[in-house]
Design an enzyme around this catalytic site. Sequence first.
Site, PDB file in Angstrom:
ATOM      1  N   ALA A 121       0.869  -1.172   0.000  1.00 44.24           N
ATOM      2  CA  ALA A 121       0.000   0.000   0.000  1.00 44.24           C
ATOM      3  C   ALA A 121       0.906   1.222   0.000  1.00 44.24           C
ATOM      4  O   ALA A 121       1.256   1.760   1.041  1.00 44.24           O
ATOM      5  CB  ALA A 121      -0.911  -0.016   1.212  1.00 44.24           C
ATOM      6  N   VAL A 122       1.318   1.609  -1.185  1.00 46.89           N
ATOM      7  CA  VAL A 122       2.254   2.722  -1.323  1.00 46.89           C
ATOM      8  C   VAL A 122       1.487   3.934  -1.859  1.00 46.89           C
ATOM      9  O   VAL A 122       0.643   3.799  -2.749  1.00 46.89           O
ATOM     10  CB  VAL A 122       3.425   2.331  -2.264  1.00 46.89           C
ATOM     11  CG1 VAL A 122       4.368   3.510  -2.463  1.00 46.89           C
ATOM     12  CG2 VAL A 122       4.176   1.140  -1.690  1.00 46.89           C
ATOM     13  N   GLY A 123       1.790   5.091  -1.296  1.00 47.39           N
ATOM     14  CA  GLY A 123       1.097   6.319  -1.708  1.00 47.39           C
ATOM     15  C   GLY A 123      -0.362   6.249  -1.299  1.00 47.39           C
ATOM     16  O   GLY A 123      -0.698   5.780  -0.212  1.00 47.39           O
ATOM     17  N   LYS A 124      -1.227   6.666  -2.213  1.00 50.58           N
ATOM     18  CA  LYS A 124      -2.654   6.745  -1.864  1.00 50.58           C
ATOM     19  C   LYS A 124      -3.333   5.381  -1.721  1.00 50.58           C
ATOM     20  O   LYS A 124      -4.495   5.301  -1.340  1.00 50.58           O
ATOM     21  CB  LYS A 124      -3.370   7.594  -2.908  1.00 50.58           C
ATOM     22  CG  LYS A 124      -2.939   9.047  -2.883  1.00 50.58           C
ATOM     23  CD  LYS A 124      -3.772   9.871  -3.848  1.00 50.58           C
ATOM     24  CE  LYS A 124      -3.289  11.324  -3.869  1.00 50.58           C
ATOM     25  NZ  LYS A 124      -3.729  12.021  -5.074  1.00 50.58           N
ATOM     26  N   TYR A 125      -2.624   4.327  -2.062  1.00 44.71           N
ATOM     27  CA  TYR A 125      -3.234   2.992  -1.982  1.00 44.71           C
ATOM     28  C   TYR A 125      -3.493   2.545  -0.542  1.00 44.71           C
ATOM     29  O   TYR A 125      -4.116   1.521  -0.326  1.00 44.71           O
ATOM     30  CB  TYR A 125      -2.376   1.955  -2.719  1.00 44.71           C
ATOM     31  CG  TYR A 125      -2.636   1.919  -4.215  1.00 44.71           C
ATOM     32  CD1 TYR A 125      -2.433   3.048  -4.994  1.00 44.71           C
ATOM     33  CD2 TYR A 125      -3.072   0.763  -4.843  1.00 44.71           C
ATOM     34  CE1 TYR A 125      -2.666   3.026  -6.365  1.00 44.71           C
ATOM     35  CE2 TYR A 125      -3.315   0.731  -6.213  1.00 44.71           C
ATOM     36  CZ  TYR A 125      -3.101   1.862  -6.965  1.00 44.71           C
ATOM     37  OH  TYR A 125      -3.339   1.847  -8.313  1.00 44.71           O
ATOM     38  N   ASP A 212      -5.920  -3.370  -3.584  1.00 44.94           N
ATOM     39  CA  ASP A 212      -7.154  -2.705  -4.028  1.00 44.94           C
ATOM     40  C   ASP A 212      -8.261  -3.734  -4.237  1.00 44.94           C
ATOM     41  O   ASP A 212      -8.935  -3.753  -5.268  1.00 44.94           O
ATOM     42  CB  ASP A 212      -6.878  -1.934  -5.331  1.00 44.94           C
ATOM     43  CG  ASP A 212      -6.389  -2.831  -6.452  1.00 44.94           C
ATOM     44  OD1 ASP A 212      -5.705  -3.834  -6.151  1.00 44.94           O
ATOM     45  OD2 ASP A 212      -6.707  -2.546  -7.619  1.00 44.94           O
ATOM     46  N   PRO A 233      -9.374 -12.851 -14.521  1.00 51.24           N
ATOM     47  CA  PRO A 233     -10.787 -12.898 -14.909  1.00 51.24           C
ATOM     48  C   PRO A 233     -11.058 -12.281 -16.286  1.00 51.24           C
ATOM     49  O   PRO A 233     -12.107 -12.532 -16.881  1.00 51.24           O
ATOM     50  CB  PRO A 233     -11.481 -12.070 -13.817  1.00 51.24           C
ATOM     51  CG  PRO A 233     -10.431 -11.131 -13.335  1.00 51.24           C
ATOM     52  CD  PRO A 233      -9.134 -11.891 -13.428  1.00 51.24           C
ATOM     53  N   TYR A 235      -9.452 -12.703 -19.183  1.00 51.11           N
ATOM     54  CA  TYR A 235      -9.021 -13.366 -20.428  1.00 51.11           C
ATOM     55  C   TYR A 235      -9.311 -14.862 -20.471  1.00 51.11           C
ATOM     56  O   TYR A 235      -8.852 -15.559 -21.354  1.00 51.11           O
ATOM     57  CB  TYR A 235      -7.498 -13.171 -20.626  1.00 51.11           C
ATOM     58  CG  TYR A 235      -7.072 -11.721 -20.576  1.00 51.11           C
ATOM     59  CD1 TYR A 235      -7.102 -10.940 -21.730  1.00 51.11           C
ATOM     60  CD2 TYR A 235      -6.667 -11.138 -19.386  1.00 51.11           C
ATOM     61  CE1 TYR A 235      -6.732  -9.609 -21.687  1.00 51.11           C
ATOM     62  CE2 TYR A 235      -6.296  -9.803 -19.325  1.00 51.11           C
ATOM     63  CZ  TYR A 235      -6.342  -9.035 -20.477  1.00 51.11           C
ATOM     64  OH  TYR A 235      -5.985  -7.719 -20.425  1.00 51.11           O
ATOM     65  N   GLU A 302       3.557  -8.697 -13.763  1.00 46.73           N
ATOM     66  CA  GLU A 302       2.571  -9.678 -14.239  1.00 46.73           C
ATOM     67  C   GLU A 302       3.072 -10.382 -15.503  1.00 46.73           C
ATOM     68  O   GLU A 302       2.856 -11.586 -15.688  1.00 46.73           O
ATOM     69  CB  GLU A 302       1.230  -8.992 -14.504  1.00 46.73           C
ATOM     70  CG  GLU A 302       0.123  -9.949 -14.913  1.00 46.73           C
ATOM     71  CD  GLU A 302      -1.224  -9.260 -14.971  1.00 46.73           C
ATOM     72  OE1 GLU A 302      -1.955  -9.281 -13.961  1.00 46.73           O
ATOM     73  OE2 GLU A 302      -1.548  -8.692 -16.040  1.00 46.73           O
TER      74      GLU A 302
HETATM   75  N1  UDP Z   1       0.462  -0.219  -5.694  1.00 44.81           N
HETATM   76  C1  UDP Z   1       0.629   0.697  -4.645  1.00 44.81           C
HETATM   77  N2  UDP Z   1       0.705   2.030  -4.942  1.00 44.81           N
HETATM   78  C2  UDP Z   1       0.615   2.518  -6.209  1.00 44.81           C
HETATM   79  C3  UDP Z   1       0.433   1.590  -7.271  1.00 44.81           C
HETATM   80  C4  UDP Z   1       0.359   0.232  -6.967  1.00 44.81           C
HETATM   81  O1  UDP Z   1       0.703   0.308  -3.489  1.00 44.81           O
HETATM   82  O2  UDP Z   1       0.678   3.738  -6.392  1.00 44.81           O
HETATM   83  C5  UDP Z   1       0.415  -1.667  -5.361  1.00 44.81           C
HETATM   84  C6  UDP Z   1      -0.918  -2.051  -4.747  1.00 44.81           C
HETATM   85  O3  UDP Z   1      -0.712  -3.141  -3.865  1.00 44.81           O
HETATM   86  C7  UDP Z   1      -1.713  -2.483  -5.949  1.00 44.81           C
HETATM   87  C8  UDP Z   1      -0.638  -3.177  -6.775  1.00 44.81           C
HETATM   88  O4  UDP Z   1       0.541  -2.408  -6.557  1.00 44.81           O
HETATM   89  O5  UDP Z   1      -2.790  -3.323  -5.582  1.00 44.81           O
HETATM   90  C9  UDP Z   1      -0.936  -3.273  -8.280  1.00 44.81           C
HETATM   91  O6  UDP Z   1      -1.358  -2.053  -8.804  1.00 44.81           O
HETATM   92  P1  UDP Z   1      -2.880  -1.823  -9.259  1.00 44.81           P
HETATM   93  O7  UDP Z   1      -3.787  -2.497  -8.304  1.00 44.81           O
HETATM   94  O8  UDP Z   1      -3.101  -0.364  -9.476  1.00 44.81           O
HETATM   95  O9  UDP Z   1      -2.904  -2.579 -10.646  1.00 44.81           O
HETATM   96  P2  UDP Z   1      -4.221  -3.181 -11.345  1.00 44.81           P
HETATM   97  O10 UDP Z   1      -4.778  -4.231 -10.435  1.00 44.81           O
HETATM   98  O11 UDP Z   1      -5.175  -2.032 -11.527  1.00 44.81           O
HETATM   99  O12 UDP Z   1      -3.694  -3.735 -12.622  1.00 44.81           O
HETATM  100 MN    MN Z   2      -5.054  -4.261  -8.356  1.00 47.20          MN
END
Ligand code: UDP
Ligand code: MN
Length: 353
Positions: A121-125, A212, A233, A235, A302
Amino acid sequence: MSFKMHLLTGRTVAVILLVLLLLGVLYSYIWRHYRDGIFGQEVRPADGSSRVDFTIVNHWFHLVASDYLEYQQPSIVQGRTDVVTVTPWLAPIVWEGTYNPQLLDSIYRPQNISIAATVFAVGKYTKFLRDFLETAEQHFFVGFKVHVYVFTDRPKEVHQVKMAAGRQLTVVPVPGSNRWQEISARRMELIQTLIEEKLQNHMDYIFCLDVDSKFHGRWGTESLGALVAVIHPGYYKDDRSKFPYERRHESTAYVAPGKGDFYYCGGAFGGLLQEVHRLANTCRTNFEADAKKGIEAAWQEESHLNRYMLINKPTKVLSPEYLWQDFKPRNPEVRIIRFSGVIKNYADIRPNV
Ligand code: UDP
Ligand code: MN
């Protein structure tokens, strides 16, 4: 001493020596098996690349059921027919209705297994943490030893969640970043380090999850395996030519057209410590090799994870029940959504777009 006595003594000595030899062989044989059974077998990576030695926990391979548990008779002619429940390399694909949770829990509970979970959980996450942690308490390995590691640059924003006995949370401070791609990609390195420095010989399994997201249903012992991947989910009904693999030859994450099994999520994977360590180490090394050439794979870690899983087949595959997306309507074959990504406004929460 008579000649006869001499012969007898010679023969007796020979017999004694033979018996001693046999006992020696038997002893070392029994000791080896005993030691491996009790203490596990030490494994060293053949390439010597890693600094860690792991102990294979043999209990995973030996499933002991309670004699007292009553459960429904399993069938080999009736079961789910709307989905495929095994891969061509004979790894189970976990869907609702393919397993008995009570039976599985009764097998794993006496083993006293422990499960680590990492979440970034970096930044606003950090705003996603509360729901993630609270729903994990309700659904993720309930009744088992769980240690959640929260990696964040804002430790003060980590919500205090009441956790059941045997469950705990550790906050690991990490630097922030102004590129989400870097945050996402750096996870592999931090997971590798965590395993090396904190987890080995303390935990059995690890799951690495996106923050998230929320749990909505059971995620438990049915998901355990040596190397565990979750089918994305987005593809799972597509032809593999449509999978968003890294398609540039120059990248170490390259997957050729006409290759690929399933497209797996970067947002959830796991398994035994040594397997996830190997995965994280490989993905990080490959990511760095790419970076040196100025390449960043299409979907960061990924893409590297998908390349890894293509070669190193997961021993258990989790259906998209294990990482859905809230914005997607549920398909009929998905009878339960266990874990799902929430709808988010990327422009609001990511440091860059
Ligand atoms: N993440 C974070 N801060 C950020 C971007 C990503 O902490 O600013 C971490 C967070 O755990 C997030 C994961 O990296 O769940 C993957 O990024 P994101 O969920 O945005 O990718 P998506 O699932 O939308 O492809
Ligand atoms: Mn995510």
